[in-house]
Design an enzyme around this catalytic site. Structure first.
Site, mmCIF file in Angstrom:
data_model
loop_
_atom_site.group_PDB
_atom_site.id
_atom_site.type_symbol
_atom_site.label_atom_id
_atom_site.label_comp_id
_atom_site.label_asym_id
_atom_site.label_seq_id
_atom_site.Cartn_x
_atom_site.Cartn_y
_atom_site.Cartn_z
ATOM 1 N N HIS A 1 -8.079 -1.995 -1.184
ATOM 2 C CA HIS A 1 -6.662 -1.604 -1.278
ATOM 3 C C HIS A 1 -6.019 -2.622 -2.213
ATOM 4 C CE1 HIS A 1 -7.116 1.278 1.923
ATOM 5 N NE2 HIS A 1 -7.721 0.354 2.643
ATOM 6 N N GLU B 1 -12.433 2.472 0.247
ATOM 7 C CA GLU B 1 -11.021 2.783 0.526
ATOM 8 C C GLU B 1 -10.142 2.416 -0.673
ATOM 9 O OE1 GLU B 1 -9.620 1.228 4.303
ATOM 10 O OE2 GLU B 1 -11.564 1.543 5.275
ATOM 11 N N ASN C 1 -17.848 -2.650 7.167
ATOM 12 C CA ASN C 1 -16.741 -2.348 6.251
ATOM 13 C C ASN C 1 -15.638 -3.410 6.394
ATOM 14 O OD1 ASN C 1 -15.678 -0.186 4.460
ATOM 15 N ND2 ASN C 1 -14.059 0.023 6.005
ATOM 16 N N GLU D 1 -13.776 -4.786 9.820
ATOM 17 C CA GLU D 1 -12.863 -5.933 9.857
ATOM 18 C C GLU D 1 -13.124 -6.871 11.039
ATOM 19 O OE1 GLU D 1 -8.931 -4.200 9.701
ATOM 20 O OE2 GLU D 1 -9.379 -3.103 7.867
ATOM 21 N N ASP E 1 -7.422 2.219 -3.407
ATOM 22 C CA ASP E 1 -6.122 2.684 -3.913
ATOM 23 C C ASP E 1 -5.450 1.534 -4.644
ATOM 24 O OD1 ASP E 1 -5.168 1.223 -1.702
ATOM 25 O OD2 ASP E 1 -4.762 3.020 -0.530
HETATM 26 O O1 G3I Z 1 -0.895 10.936 14.986
HETATM 27 C C1 G3I Z 1 0.337 10.276 15.288
HETATM 28 C C2 G3I Z 1 1.422 11.294 15.424
HETATM 29 O O2 G3I Z 1 1.133 12.093 16.542
HETATM 30 C C3 G3I Z 1 2.759 10.553 15.584
HETATM 31 O O3 G3I Z 1 3.791 11.494 15.593
HETATM 32 C C4 G3I Z 1 2.980 9.569 14.441
HETATM 33 C C5 G3I Z 1 4.248 8.746 14.604
HETATM 34 O O4 G3I Z 1 4.187 7.554 13.860
HETATM 35 O O5 G3I Z 1 1.909 8.680 14.408
HETATM 36 C C6 G3I Z 1 0.681 9.343 14.161
HETATM 37 O O6 G3I Z 1 -0.342 8.408 14.097
HETATM 38 C C7 G3I Z 1 -0.364 7.616 12.929
HETATM 39 C C8 G3I Z 1 -1.673 7.895 12.207
HETATM 40 O O7 G3I Z 1 -1.804 7.004 11.114
HETATM 41 C C9 G3I Z 1 -1.773 9.332 11.669
HETATM 42 O O8 G3I Z 1 -0.779 9.575 10.727
HETATM 43 C C10 G3I Z 1 -0.280 6.167 13.348
HETATM 44 O O9 G3I Z 1 1.003 5.909 13.887
HETATM 45 C C11 G3I Z 1 -0.527 5.283 12.164
HETATM 46 O O10 G3I Z 1 -0.613 3.925 12.609
HETATM 47 C C12 G3I Z 1 -1.836 5.667 11.512
HETATM 48 O O11 G3I Z 1 -1.999 4.842 10.377
HETATM 49 C C13 G3I Z 1 -3.325 4.761 9.896
HETATM 50 C C14 G3I Z 1 -3.786 3.316 9.867
HETATM 51 O O12 G3I Z 1 -5.071 3.214 9.293
HETATM 52 C C15 G3I Z 1 -3.822 2.707 11.275
HETATM 53 O O13 G3I Z 1 -4.082 1.379 11.203
HETATM 54 C C16 G3I Z 1 -3.357 5.340 8.490
HETATM 55 O O14 G3I Z 1 -3.076 6.747 8.530
HETATM 56 C C17 G3I Z 1 -4.728 5.097 7.863
HETATM 57 O O15 G3I Z 1 -4.696 5.484 6.518
HETATM 58 C C18 G3I Z 1 -5.082 3.614 7.955
HETATM 59 O O16 G3I Z 1 -6.372 3.442 7.429
HETATM 60 C C19 G3I Z 1 -6.876 2.088 7.428
HETATM 61 C C20 G3I Z 1 -8.374 2.176 7.689
HETATM 62 O O17 G3I Z 1 -8.617 2.871 8.889
HETATM 63 C C21 G3I Z 1 -9.007 0.784 7.725
HETATM 64 N N1 G3I Z 1 -8.696 0.052 6.507
HETATM 65 C C22 G3I Z 1 -7.288 -0.030 6.164
HETATM 66 C C23 G3I Z 1 -6.677 1.377 6.065
HETATM 67 C C24 G3I Z 1 -5.224 1.330 5.632
HETATM 68 O O18 G3I Z 1 -4.415 0.684 6.573
#
Ligand code: G3I
Length: 331
Positions: free
Chosen positions: A212, A242, A176, A135, A244
């Site tokens: 997405h 990615e 990507n 991105e 969905d």
């Molecule tokens: O690990 C912490 C945990 O310790 C804490 O308790 C919790 C509280 O909110 O947060 C946890 O971290 C989260 C993490 O996912 C794991 O679940 C983050 O807050 C959350 O922001 C994070 O979101 C991820 C997101 O990227 C971040 O931007 C999503 O899981 C993940 O699926 C998403 O993936 C992105 C790709 O990397 C890039 N393309 C878009 C895609 C979807 O947004």
């Protein structure tokens, strides 16, 4: 919606030598046996959903935490799967010490190249493909105003790909992004960025299309052939990285919702299977039980091919049917 049956998508994909994948979470592989078993049965490629993001791998300056990434790579090897490493350079999920640190340009260049050398080097020969830069382009088609761009300039992209190539010459290196299939300024900016990289022999091998998709935007899918077509003229491979298909449904989706969703999954996979050098179709999660979607789109959900009880949805059957169908001739 039916209960699980063998053989699963991966057997069908293996027969076609096609990569069908999902992103995975290390904690869920460890704590949810149904999650782990489903990944084993259905996929031959897994992407690290969060385990290799900068904030997870380098929470403190000079201190690495590879425990989640190691767990995913070990799981893949135990189950004969390929791993996609996601992601080396992104504007999001950066650690505080980096996002808010007092850094110079040369200091940030050093951080970027050392990070890539260490992370890619650690998994050299074990991670088959890397999302090196994610991105980098903003919605206006210009470089996104990330910390990387603001402090290093557009050269950060070159540095990242070169560092990744030298840390593991065998890994396939991806740029990507989302919306590559659109016809707008953002997609145009991505094309120009990649064209420029290839023209200057920066080692980018492939383009990852996130995809997405909102179920109401199915028209986007129709633009895939044109988008991939012009990227292939640059000599690039591609993958859907990615996928969905989310929907705006408050309670339970109806049969009509599920059929529309299935049609989009089918269309994307069919396109992948029919397109030479489109090497994989990777889903961004596979069960509505553990989905990133409702956290980011509060009104949307139900994006995966299994429901929250791990029952297959029509989208699953659509993918299985496509994978079981006759192979198109390759070219
Ligand atoms: O690990 C912490 C945990 O310790 C804490 O308790 C919790 C509280 O909110 O947060 C946890 O971290 C989260 C993490 O996912 C794991 O679940 C983050 O807050 C959350 O922001 C994070 O979101 C991820 C997101 O990227 C971040 O931007 C999503 O899981 C993940 O699926 C998403 O993936 C992105 C790709 O990397 C890039 N393309 C878009 C895609 C979807 O947004």
């Amino acid at each position: 919606m039916r209960e699980d049956v063998q053989p699963g998508l991966r057997v069908l994909a293996d027969r076609k030598r096609f990569r069908i994948g999902t992103c995975v979470s290390a904690p869920l592989l460890q704590w949810d046996p149904q999650y782990a078993n489903t990944v084993r049965r259905e996929f031959n490629v897994i992407t690290t959903e969060n385990a290799l993001k900068f904030a997870v791998v380098a929470p403190k300056r000079g201190q690495y935490n590879f425990s989640d990434a190691d767990a995913i790579v070990d799981f893949a090897e135990a189950n004969r799967m390929e791993v996609r490493g996601h992601v080396l350079v992104w504007h999001s999920q950066l650690p505080q010490w980096l996002a808010n640190g007092a850094l110079t340009r040369s200091g940030l260049v050093e951080i970027l190249t050392t990070h890539i050398a260490d992370v890619v080097g650690r998994y050299s020969g074990r991670i088959a493909a890397w999302d090196v830069v994610n991105e980098a382009v903003g919605s206006d088609g210009a470089f996104r105003e990330s910390i990387w761009y603001k402090m290093i300039g557009k050269e950060y992209v070159d540095l990242a790909f070169r560092a990744a190539r030298s840390a593991d010459p065998t890994a396939r290196l991806y740029y990507n992004d989302y919306g590559i299939e659109a016809s707008d300024e953002h997609a145009e900016g991505i094309y120009e960025l990649i064209r420029d990289l290839k023209q200057r022999d920066i080692p980018v091998d492939a383009v990852g299309l996130q995809m997405h998709v909102d179920m109401n935007e199915s028209k986007r899918i129709e633009r895939l052939p044109a988008a991939i077509g012009r990227l292939r003229t640059l000599g690039l491979e591609a993958a859907v990285t990615e996928l969905d298909v989310r929907m705006n449904v408050q309670e339970h989706p109806t049969a009509e919702h599920l059929a529309r969703q299935a049609a989009i999954y089918r269309q994307v996979l069919r396109f992948c299977l029919q397109t030479p050098r489109l090497e994989a179709c990777v889903l961004w999660g596979f069960t509505d039980r553990h989905s990133w979607v409702p956290h980011f789109f509060p009104d949307q959900n139900h994006a995966a091919i299994f429901d929250e009880n791990y029952c297959r949805k029509p989208a699953y059957d659509a993918l299985a049917e496509e994978l079981a169908g006759p192979s198109p001739s390759s070219g």
